[in-house]
Design an enzyme around this catalytic site. Sequence first.
Site, PDB file in Angstrom:
ATOM      1  N   ARG A 102       6.917   0.488  11.691  1.00 62.85           N
ATOM      2  CA  ARG A 102       7.614   0.021  10.475  1.00 62.85           C
ATOM      3  C   ARG A 102       9.098   0.066  10.781  1.00 62.85           C
ATOM      4  NH1 ARG A 102       6.926   1.591   4.188  1.00 62.85           N
ATOM      5  NH2 ARG A 102       5.228   0.130   4.572  1.00 62.85           N
ATOM      6  N   HIS A 129       4.927  -8.228   5.893  1.00 58.78           N
ATOM      7  CA  HIS A 129       4.108  -7.021   5.669  1.00 58.78           C
ATOM      8  C   HIS A 129       2.623  -7.441   5.725  1.00 58.78           C
ATOM      9  CE1 HIS A 129       3.084  -3.060   4.661  1.00 58.78           C
ATOM     10  NE2 HIS A 129       3.586  -2.940   3.446  1.00 58.78           N
ATOM     11  N   GLN A 132      -0.393  -5.161   4.346  1.00 55.19           N
ATOM     12  CA  GLN A 132      -0.492  -5.160   2.890  1.00 55.19           C
ATOM     13  C   GLN A 132      -1.199  -6.426   2.400  1.00 55.19           C
ATOM     14  OE1 GLN A 132       0.716  -2.681   0.536  1.00 55.19           O
ATOM     15  NE2 GLN A 132      -0.663  -3.916  -0.693  1.00 55.19           N
ATOM     16  N   ASP A 224       6.813  -7.446  -6.570  1.00 57.97           N
ATOM     17  CA  ASP A 224       7.245  -6.363  -5.679  1.00 57.97           C
ATOM     18  C   ASP A 224       8.639  -5.944  -6.132  1.00 57.97           C
ATOM     19  OD1 ASP A 224       7.599  -4.621  -3.518  1.00 57.97           O
ATOM     20  OD2 ASP A 224       8.115  -6.212  -2.098  1.00 57.97           O
ATOM     21  N   CYS A 264       2.298  -4.190  -4.433  1.00 58.65           N
ATOM     22  CA  CYS A 264       2.054  -3.416  -3.206  1.00 58.65           C
ATOM     23  C   CYS A 264       2.390  -1.936  -3.385  1.00 58.65           C
ATOM     24  CB  CYS A 264       2.841  -4.007  -2.051  1.00 58.65           C
ATOM     25  SG  CYS A 264       4.616  -4.082  -2.358  1.00 58.65           S
ATOM     26  N   ARG A 292      -5.829  -0.285   1.431  1.00 59.64           N
ATOM     27  CA  ARG A 292      -5.051  -0.206   2.673  1.00 59.64           C
ATOM     28  C   ARG A 292      -5.860   0.529   3.736  1.00 59.64           C
ATOM     29  NH1 ARG A 292       0.566  -0.667   2.464  1.00 59.64           N
ATOM     30  NH2 ARG A 292       0.410  -0.597   4.734  1.00 59.64           N
TER      31      ARG A 292
HETATM   32  N1  NVA Z   1       9.564  -5.203  -0.154  1.00 59.22           N
HETATM   33  C1  NVA Z   1       9.398  -3.768  -0.094  1.00 59.22           C
HETATM   34  C2  NVA Z   1       7.960  -3.435   0.210  1.00 59.22           C
HETATM   35  C3  NVA Z   1       7.667  -1.949   0.231  1.00 59.22           C
HETATM   36  C4  NVA Z   1       6.241  -1.666   0.582  1.00 59.22           C
HETATM   37  C5  NVA Z   1      10.336  -3.185   0.952  1.00 59.22           C
HETATM   38  O1  NVA Z   1      10.471  -3.785   2.022  1.00 59.22           O
HETATM   39  O2  NVA Z   1      10.944  -2.148   0.684  1.00 59.22           O
HETATM   40  N1   CP Z   2       2.913  -0.749   0.073  1.00 61.63           N
HETATM   41  C1   CP Z   2       3.420   0.032   1.056  1.00 61.63           C
HETATM   42  O1   CP Z   2       3.567  -0.392   2.190  1.00 61.63           O
HETATM   43  O2   CP Z   2       3.702   1.303   0.672  1.00 61.63           O
HETATM   44  P1   CP Z   2       4.494   2.414   1.524  1.00 61.63           P
HETATM   45  O3   CP Z   2       5.930   1.948   1.618  1.00 61.63           O
HETATM   46  O4   CP Z   2       4.339   3.661   0.719  1.00 61.63           O
HETATM   47  O5   CP Z   2       3.872   2.521   2.880  1.00 61.63           O
END
Ligand code: NVA
Ligand code: CP
Length: 310
Positions: A102, A129, A132, A224, A264, A292
């Site tokens: 990540r 992502h 997800q 989101d 998500c 997930r």
């Molecule tokens: N769009 C959000 C998704 C978190 C799971 C981010 O990138 O922070």
């Molecule tokens: N939806 C998601 O990816 O959650 P986290 O940021 O908690 O991993």
Amino acid sequence: MKHFIDINDCTYEEFMDLLDLADKLKAQNKKGISHHVLAGKTLGMIFAKSSTRTRVSFETGMYQLGGHALFLSSQDIQLGRGETIADTARVMSRYLDGIMIRTFDHQDVVDLAEYGSIPIINGLTDLMHPCQVLTDLMTVREYKGKLKGLKMAYLGDGNNMANSLLQGASLCGMNIAVATPAEYGCDLNCIEQARSNAAVHGSEVLITTDAREAVKDADVIYTDTWVSMGQEAEKAERIKIFKDYQVNSELMKLADNQAIFMHCLPAYRGLEVTEEVLEGSQSVVFDEAENRLHAQKAVLVRLLAPQAQI
Ligand code: NVA
Ligand code: CP
């Protein structure tokens, strides 16, 4: 399938196979049946951003499959002090059987795959992502019994979630409508890929700035956060810009009356979604979060134990 980085790299057949395997693993998990097909295997999990779901579901998934997961905060490994992605990839490939990462820059994930010799899984970048979205489509299919021909509406920021939803929903033959402010639209390549998938299925892609137009008769309403990880400094400005894209009860009424609400998570109540919708009877967000685990176990099996029979 060598990696799971970008949904656009998957064929329709590969994606459906992941969804089918995820369903099977979930059903078996509920009956207490486990498969230790990853015994002796280790997944490195590199995190340059925070996580609850991704970290816990990948670590638990590896454990349930008989393998081991290593949490690697990018701050604590030499990557955070400037060791290159190329060197990190080559070193980690000597120890690990796969890497989930990540991070911010999507290209870093692509480079990790290029320089390493083990499967790479994208656990979220600024651009995409995919884990997800695989999960989300599994969840839609559970609730609706099919994907093809349904309409998904995504409202808010044209971010990593929106980009992967465009790719994944269109790959599965869903109609997808995305409503964002004009300056906060989706990645143009992802829109193009969605249009080309839609041409194969005879489905539709609608890109608009009008939330009400997007939501009309939709079977799935998705939103989101308006402030993704790394955008914290823009929070106040973004809250003003996105206010007309909030998913509330009034907007839900424009969708099909059997529509489900998805997010998500993490969710920010009173911003992108009201408390009433998030906690309401149409919300499936916690089933979505659970899935997930099952969806990513399917990815882990196909990438780390491709010969396994389940
Ligand atoms: N769009 C959000 C998704 C978190 C799971 C981010 O990138 O922070
Ligand atoms: N939806 C998601 O990816 O959650 P986290 O940021 O908690 O991993």
